[in-house]
Scaffold this active site. Structure first.
Site, mmCIF file in Angstrom:
data_model
loop_
_atom_site.group_PDB
_atom_site.id
_atom_site.type_symbol
_atom_site.label_atom_id
_atom_site.label_comp_id
_atom_site.label_asym_id
_atom_site.label_seq_id
_atom_site.Cartn_x
_atom_site.Cartn_y
_atom_site.Cartn_z
ATOM 1 N N TRP A 1 26.885 45.369 32.940
ATOM 2 C CA TRP A 1 26.991 44.149 33.351
ATOM 3 C C TRP A 1 27.112 43.735 34.371
ATOM 4 C CZ3 TRP A 1 30.863 45.714 29.591
ATOM 5 C CH2 TRP A 1 31.746 45.973 29.897
ATOM 6 N N ASP B 1 42.164 36.263 37.058
ATOM 7 C CA ASP B 1 42.443 36.324 35.423
ATOM 8 C C ASP B 1 43.713 36.430 35.437
ATOM 9 O OD1 ASP B 1 42.359 38.921 35.979
ATOM 10 O OD2 ASP B 1 40.629 38.950 34.643
ATOM 11 N N GLU C 1 31.960 38.458 30.059
ATOM 12 C CA GLU C 1 33.441 38.012 30.951
ATOM 13 C C GLU C 1 33.962 37.381 29.401
ATOM 14 O OE1 GLU C 1 34.467 38.493 33.084
ATOM 15 O OE2 GLU C 1 33.514 39.618 34.262
ATOM 16 N N TYR D 1 38.573 30.652 35.526
ATOM 17 C CA TYR D 1 38.361 32.122 35.350
ATOM 18 C C TYR D 1 36.726 31.924 34.986
ATOM 19 C CZ TYR D 1 36.811 37.191 35.339
ATOM 20 O OH TYR D 1 37.087 38.554 34.994
HETATM 21 N N1 ADE Z 1 37.583 42.549 33.089
HETATM 22 C C1 ADE Z 1 37.142 40.859 33.005
HETATM 23 N N2 ADE Z 1 36.063 40.848 34.430
HETATM 24 C C2 ADE Z 1 35.335 41.334 34.321
HETATM 25 C C3 ADE Z 1 34.496 42.521 35.372
HETATM 26 N N3 ADE Z 1 33.161 41.684 35.350
HETATM 27 N N4 ADE Z 1 34.491 44.079 35.230
HETATM 28 C C4 ADE Z 1 34.811 44.869 35.169
HETATM 29 N N5 ADE Z 1 36.614 44.518 33.562
HETATM 30 C C5 ADE Z 1 36.205 42.864 34.168
#
Ligand code: ADE
Length: 393
Positions: A46, A160, A59, A142
């Protein structure tokens, strides 16, 4: 032209004797943090995108479990529901099946509800505003900050639990990170330094630091940390004491007996109630309390064959299920006798479905709480359908 190195500002700050303010600590590490992130960031599915839909889904999934566990879910989800519209139109059972094993199924339902609103009110595009994002079901502070900053470059905080750990160590804060007021304070701190355009990288750099350096369990890797020169907890040897978290309430323990009732190569399952824990998901037949072997044998009746299954435990946020289990092979029972057996199992008006292994795997969402028993079936029977097997009492 002379360009100061990112670390020079730190040296200047360090040469003063006074205690640094939280903002000074964070802003002086801004450039080192960004350059550390850009050089060291993990290549995650992502990360190569600014597509708000993909970022949103990732997310929400990342709030459930670890990065490595999320990856296969993320790919499968994107295959099933490649667009906001596809998610808005998703049949609930298909959606829950895609979410099976991730837990917190209300999050999957909220995704669909929000997708319906985005389709109807925003033409299928996630709004580029933190406030508008916050108004959608399942999107809190968040997630709104993460989407706004990563997809649209908006300078919004994405704080977070992992980022709270980093920030409370860097600033030396001994305040309880489970308090909303402390989270808001940290969000305000981030807002004072985060910059338009770089906001996505800045938030992800904080997230990445929390994931790979300032780790949740075990010793942080302070020597490799972009905050090394300004971190109060590191300088004072306080990483074992910070972050401070108020102790959680003890979970309620519920004992259960799970029955894998096999009848003519199929297994009994039923749908859970539409509200409460694990709403609308499917489960194996189960009873409150732990039945002894004797009790389970009496319940199964003379014509059935019974085998003890391993115990299992599942931890929810407020409850723990402690389970024992029995396999009941009911092939020799006439259909009327089967109804009697189901009645003895405390089966009320909820219809029981008898499904084969393929349907169990592909169609019906079974929550992780029953995973030990589902795995048992998969290991025991392997192939597509339940097959006869020899078994002794
Ligand atoms: N944990 C929460 N969001 C994240 C992200 N975008 N990349 C890696 N770990 C995560």
């Amino acid at each position: 032209m002379y360009r100061p190195s990112p670390y020079e500002s730190l040296q200047t700050l360090y040469s003063t004797d006074r205690e640094l303010s939280p903002k000074e600590r964070l802003s002086s590490a801004y450039a080192p943090l960004l350059s550390w992130y850009r050089k060291n960031k993990r290549d995650l599915p992502w990360r190569g995108t600014t597509d708000a839909y993909r970022i949103w889904i990732s997310e929400i999934m990342l709030q459930q479990t670890r990065v490595e566990a999320v990856k296969p879910y993320y790919f499968r989800f994107m295959e099933h529901f490649p667009t906001v519209e596809a998610l808005a139109d998703a049949p609930e059972e298909e959606l829950l099946k895609c979410w099976e094993g991730l837990g917190y199924y209300s999050r999957a339902r909220n995704l669909k509800k929000a997708a319906e609103i985005i389709t109807e009110q925003y033409g299928g595009k996630l709004p580029a505003s933190r406030e508008a994002l916050l108004s959608l079901p399942g999107i809190g502070s968040y997630t709104a900050g993460a989407i706004a900053s990563i997809a649209y470059g908006i300078p919004a905080p994405a704080v977070d639990g992992n980022v709270l750990r980093v920030l409370s160590r860097v600033t030396g804060s001994r305040e309880d990170i489970l308090k909303q007021s402390v989270k808001r304070k940290m969000e305000e701190l981030v807002l004072t330094v985060i910059r338009e355009g770089e906001a996505g990288d800045f938030n992800q750099a904080l997230i990445e630091t929390g994931a790979v350096i300032c780790v949740p369990n075990g010793e942080p890797l302070c020597g490799e940390c972009p905050f090394y020169t300004v971190c109060a907890a590191c300088a004072q040897g306080l990483t074992g004491e910070i972050p401070v978290k108020s102790p959680k309430k003890k979970r309620k323990i519920e004992e259960k007996t799970v029955l894998l009732l096999e009848y003519r190569e199929k297994i009994a399952i039923r749908k859970r109630k539409d509200d409460g824990l694990l709403a609308s998901l499917y489960e194996f037949i189960n009873l409150p309390g732990k039945l002894s072997g004797k009790e389970a044998t009496a319940l199964a009746g003379e014509k059935a064959i019974i085998r003890k299954l391993p115990d299992a435990k599942h931890i929810f946020s407020h409850t723990e299920w402690h389970m024992n289990g029995y396999l009941i092979l009911a092939d020799e029972l006439a259909e009327e006798d089967l109804d009697g057996l189901l009645a003895r199992c405390g089966q009320d008006d909820t219809p029981v479905l008898f499904v084969n292994l393929e349907e169990l795997k592909e169609t019906y969402p079974i929550p992780n709480a029953f995973m030990a028993y589902k795995k048992y079936l998969e290991q025991q029977y392997g192939g597509d359908a339940l097959e006869k097997h020899d078994i002794s009492v």
